[in-house]
Design an enzyme around this catalytic site. Structure first.
Site, short mmCIF file in Angstrom:
data_model
loop_
_atom_site.label_atom_id
_atom_site.label_comp_id
_atom_site.label_asym_id
_atom_site.label_seq_id
_atom_site.Cartn_x
_atom_site.Cartn_y
_atom_site.Cartn_z
N ASP A 38 0.87 -1.21 -0.04
CA ASP A 38 0.04 -0.08 -0.08
C ASP A 38 0.95 1.27 -0.07
O ASP A 38 2.30 1.05 0.30
CB ASP A 38 -0.86 0.12 1.25
CG ASP A 38 -1.46 1.10 1.63
OD1 ASP A 38 -2.37 1.58 0.57
OD2 ASP A 38 -1.61 1.62 2.76
N LEU A 39 0.66 2.26 -0.30
CA LEU A 39 1.14 3.74 -0.19
C LEU A 39 1.06 4.46 0.81
O LEU A 39 1.95 4.61 1.61
CB LEU A 39 0.95 4.44 -1.39
CG LEU A 39 1.41 5.87 -1.65
CD1 LEU A 39 3.07 5.50 -2.00
CD2 LEU A 39 1.04 6.74 -2.66
N ASP A 40 -0.17 5.01 0.92
CA ASP A 40 -0.25 6.06 2.03
C ASP A 40 -0.26 5.43 3.28
O ASP A 40 -0.92 4.42 3.59
CB ASP A 40 -1.67 6.65 2.03
CG ASP A 40 -1.78 7.53 0.73
OD1 ASP A 40 -0.67 8.20 0.42
OD2 ASP A 40 -2.64 7.58 0.06
N THR A 83 1.65 10.03 3.98
CA THR A 83 0.52 10.94 3.29
C THR A 83 -0.76 10.72 3.86
O THR A 83 -1.77 11.55 3.79
CB THR A 83 0.49 10.39 1.91
OG1 THR A 83 0.75 9.04 1.71
CG2 THR A 83 1.44 11.19 0.88
N LYS A 97 -8.81 5.51 6.27
CA LYS A 97 -7.62 4.85 5.59
C LYS A 97 -7.93 3.97 4.66
O LYS A 97 -8.78 2.79 5.02
CB LYS A 97 -6.74 4.37 6.89
CG LYS A 97 -5.91 5.44 7.58
CD LYS A 97 -5.04 4.86 8.46
CE LYS A 97 -4.40 5.87 9.39
NZ LYS A 97 -3.65 5.27 10.58
N VAL A 129 -9.71 4.04 2.12
CA VAL A 129 -11.15 4.45 1.77
C VAL A 129 -10.94 5.34 0.44
O VAL A 129 -10.41 6.40 0.56
CB VAL A 129 -12.05 4.74 2.71
CG1 VAL A 129 -13.49 5.01 2.16
CG2 VAL A 129 -11.95 3.62 3.66
N ARG A 134 -11.57 8.26 -2.25
CA ARG A 134 -12.04 9.86 -2.10
C ARG A 134 -13.45 10.03 -1.84
O ARG A 134 -13.93 10.65 -0.79
CB ARG A 134 -11.47 10.56 -3.03
CG ARG A 134 -11.29 12.16 -2.79
CD ARG A 134 -10.66 12.97 -3.97
NE ARG A 134 -9.51 12.50 -4.54
CZ ARG A 134 -9.00 12.64 -5.53
NH1 ARG A 134 -9.52 13.79 -6.36
NH2 ARG A 134 -7.76 12.18 -6.23
N SER A 166 -2.78 0.70 -4.29
CA SER A 166 -3.29 1.86 -3.58
C SER A 166 -4.35 2.38 -3.90
O SER A 166 -4.76 2.14 -5.16
CB SER A 166 -2.28 3.15 -3.84
OG SER A 166 -2.52 4.37 -3.26
N ALA A 167 -5.26 2.72 -2.98
CA ALA A 167 -6.70 3.35 -3.71
C ALA A 167 -6.50 4.98 -3.75
O ALA A 167 -7.49 5.63 -4.13
CB ALA A 167 -7.37 3.29 -2.13
N SER A 168 -5.31 5.46 -3.93
CA SER A 168 -5.03 6.73 -4.23
C SER A 168 -4.96 6.99 -5.63
O SER A 168 -4.12 6.48 -6.25
CB SER A 168 -3.91 7.53 -3.68
OG SER A 168 -3.62 8.66 -3.91
N LYS A 202 -10.80 -0.63 -1.83
CA LYS A 202 -10.84 -1.59 -0.89
C LYS A 202 -12.22 -1.10 -0.04
O LYS A 202 -12.31 -0.08 0.11
CB LYS A 202 -9.37 -1.06 0.04
CG LYS A 202 -8.36 -1.16 -0.68
CD LYS A 202 -7.06 -0.77 -0.30
CE LYS A 202 -5.89 -0.68 -1.16
NZ LYS A 202 -4.56 0.08 -0.53
N GLU A 249 -0.15 -3.51 4.45
CA GLU A 249 -1.20 -2.29 4.86
C GLU A 249 -1.23 -1.72 6.20
O GLU A 249 -1.06 -2.19 7.14
CB GLU A 249 -2.57 -3.00 4.65
CG GLU A 249 -3.45 -2.85 3.27
CD GLU A 249 -3.77 -1.54 3.01
OE1 GLU A 249 -3.72 -0.77 3.83
OE2 GLU A 249 -4.19 -1.32 1.86
N ASP A 250 -1.69 -0.39 5.95
CA ASP A 250 -1.90 0.23 7.44
C ASP A 250 -3.33 0.48 7.50
O ASP A 250 -3.85 1.25 8.50
CB ASP A 250 -1.14 1.94 7.27
CG ASP A 250 -1.97 2.71 6.36
OD1 ASP A 250 -2.30 2.39 5.25
OD2 ASP A 250 -2.24 3.70 6.72
P1 B16 Z 1 -6.69 10.13 -3.36
P2 B16 Z 1 -3.66 4.03 0.05
C1 B16 Z 1 -5.76 5.90 0.14
O1 B16 Z 1 -4.29 5.55 -0.34
C2 B16 Z 1 -5.68 6.67 1.39
O2 B16 Z 1 -5.61 5.72 2.60
C3 B16 Z 1 -6.97 7.27 1.90
O3 B16 Z 1 -6.90 7.91 3.03
C4 B16 Z 1 -7.25 8.11 0.50
O4 B16 Z 1 -8.55 8.73 0.83
C5 B16 Z 1 -7.37 7.20 -0.82
O5 B16 Z 1 -6.13 6.54 -0.84
C6 B16 Z 1 -7.75 8.08 -1.89
O6 B16 Z 1 -6.66 9.09 -2.24
O7 B16 Z 1 -7.80 10.94 -2.84
O8 B16 Z 1 -5.42 10.60 -3.49
O9 B16 Z 1 -7.40 9.42 -4.70
O10 B16 Z 1 -3.42 4.14 1.51
O11 B16 Z 1 -4.47 3.05 -0.41
O12 B16 Z 1 -2.32 3.88 -0.59
MG MG Z 2 -2.63 3.20 3.26
#
Ligand code: B16
Ligand code: MG
Length: 213
Positions: free
Chosen positions: A7-9, A15, A43, A45, A47, A112-114, A143, A167-168
């Site tokens: 995972d990233l964040d 982040t 976390k 989840v 956006r 990553s979900a980001s 996720k 994962e965090d």
């Molecule tokens: P973005 P991860 C997730 O990244 C974050 O944990 C989560 O807090 C955030 O809302 C989501 O990405 C969406 O991110 O707004 O940049 O698209 O932990 O799955 O790497």
């Molecule tokens: Mg994360």
């Protein structure tokens, strides 16, 4: 051989804290003080799902266009917070972890979900370290659905049973398990049920553990 999916964040860089600050600012506009407990549930989840969750907490409704506009504003605040990030802005132990992955020639993917994942990875200088990158742009279901990790496993050509996810977030650990993978939790056991091991950061991971899997 075991493949690793990160995972990233909150795993590679802090982040997760910047996401919290941006959501906290938006929630304050709705008259709601976002707590660290709320943040644990945000976390991992997406956006849009995060905003839906905050609106429920704040007991607030928005029109479709207000909803979309607030997603954009939250992201602008987040981008402002990450704009000065560089290679030193990784969590403790990350350089050592990546050096070990490189030495052992372990297959490595990002899950990553980001939507900002590639940009953040580029800023911290780690984009080239990955054999595959899966972010919110690659999947339909975020996720705790397993699609993110299953897509990553597929891209590196490993069955789920041979993938170990780091994962965090509770949503991310659930996603890994739902996909038939094992997960290492970065954080407290009470926040991350189901993980086979809990560590505080990637630097605490003992690579000899891979021989036991
Ligand atoms: P973005 P991860 C997730 O990244 C974050 O944990 C989560 O807090 C955030 O809302 C989501 O990405 C969406 O991110 O707004 O940049 O698209 O932990 O799955 O790497
Ligand atoms: Mg994360």
């Amino acid at each position: 051989m075991i493949a690793l999916i990160l995972d990233l964040d909150g795993v590679i860089c802090d982040t997760a804290h910047f996401h919290f600050l941006a959501w906290e600012r938006l929630a304050a506009e709705y008259g709601y003080q976002l707590t660290q407990d709320d943040n644990e549930k945000l976390k991992g989840v997406s956006r849009a799902d995060s905003l839906k969750f905050i609106l429920k907490l704040a007991n607030k409704t928005l029109t479709h266009s207000e909803f979309d506009a607030d997603l954009v504003r939250k992201n602008e605040w987040y981008l402002e917070l990450v704009k000065d990030m560089g290679p030193s802005d990784v969590l403790p132990g990350v350089p050592e972890f990546f050096a070990q992955v490189d030495d052992l020639k372990l297959p490595l993917a990002l899950g990553s979900a980001s939507k900002n994942a590639t940009m953040v990875l580029t800023r911290v200088g780690l984009v080239e370290a990955f054999d595959a990158i899966v972010d919110a742009g690659h999947v339909k279901q975020g996720k705790p659905h397993p699609e993110t990790f299953l897509t990553a496993a597929d891209m590196i050509g490993f069955p789920p049973s041979q993938c170990l996810v780091f994962e965090d977030s509770a949503a991310g650990v659930q996603a890994a398990i739902a996909g038939g993978m094992r997960a290492i939790g970065i954080g407290k056991p009470e926040d991350l049920p189901g993980a086979i091991m809990h560590i505080n950061n990637l630097g605490e991971f003992d690579f000899d553990f891979l021989d036991e899997l």
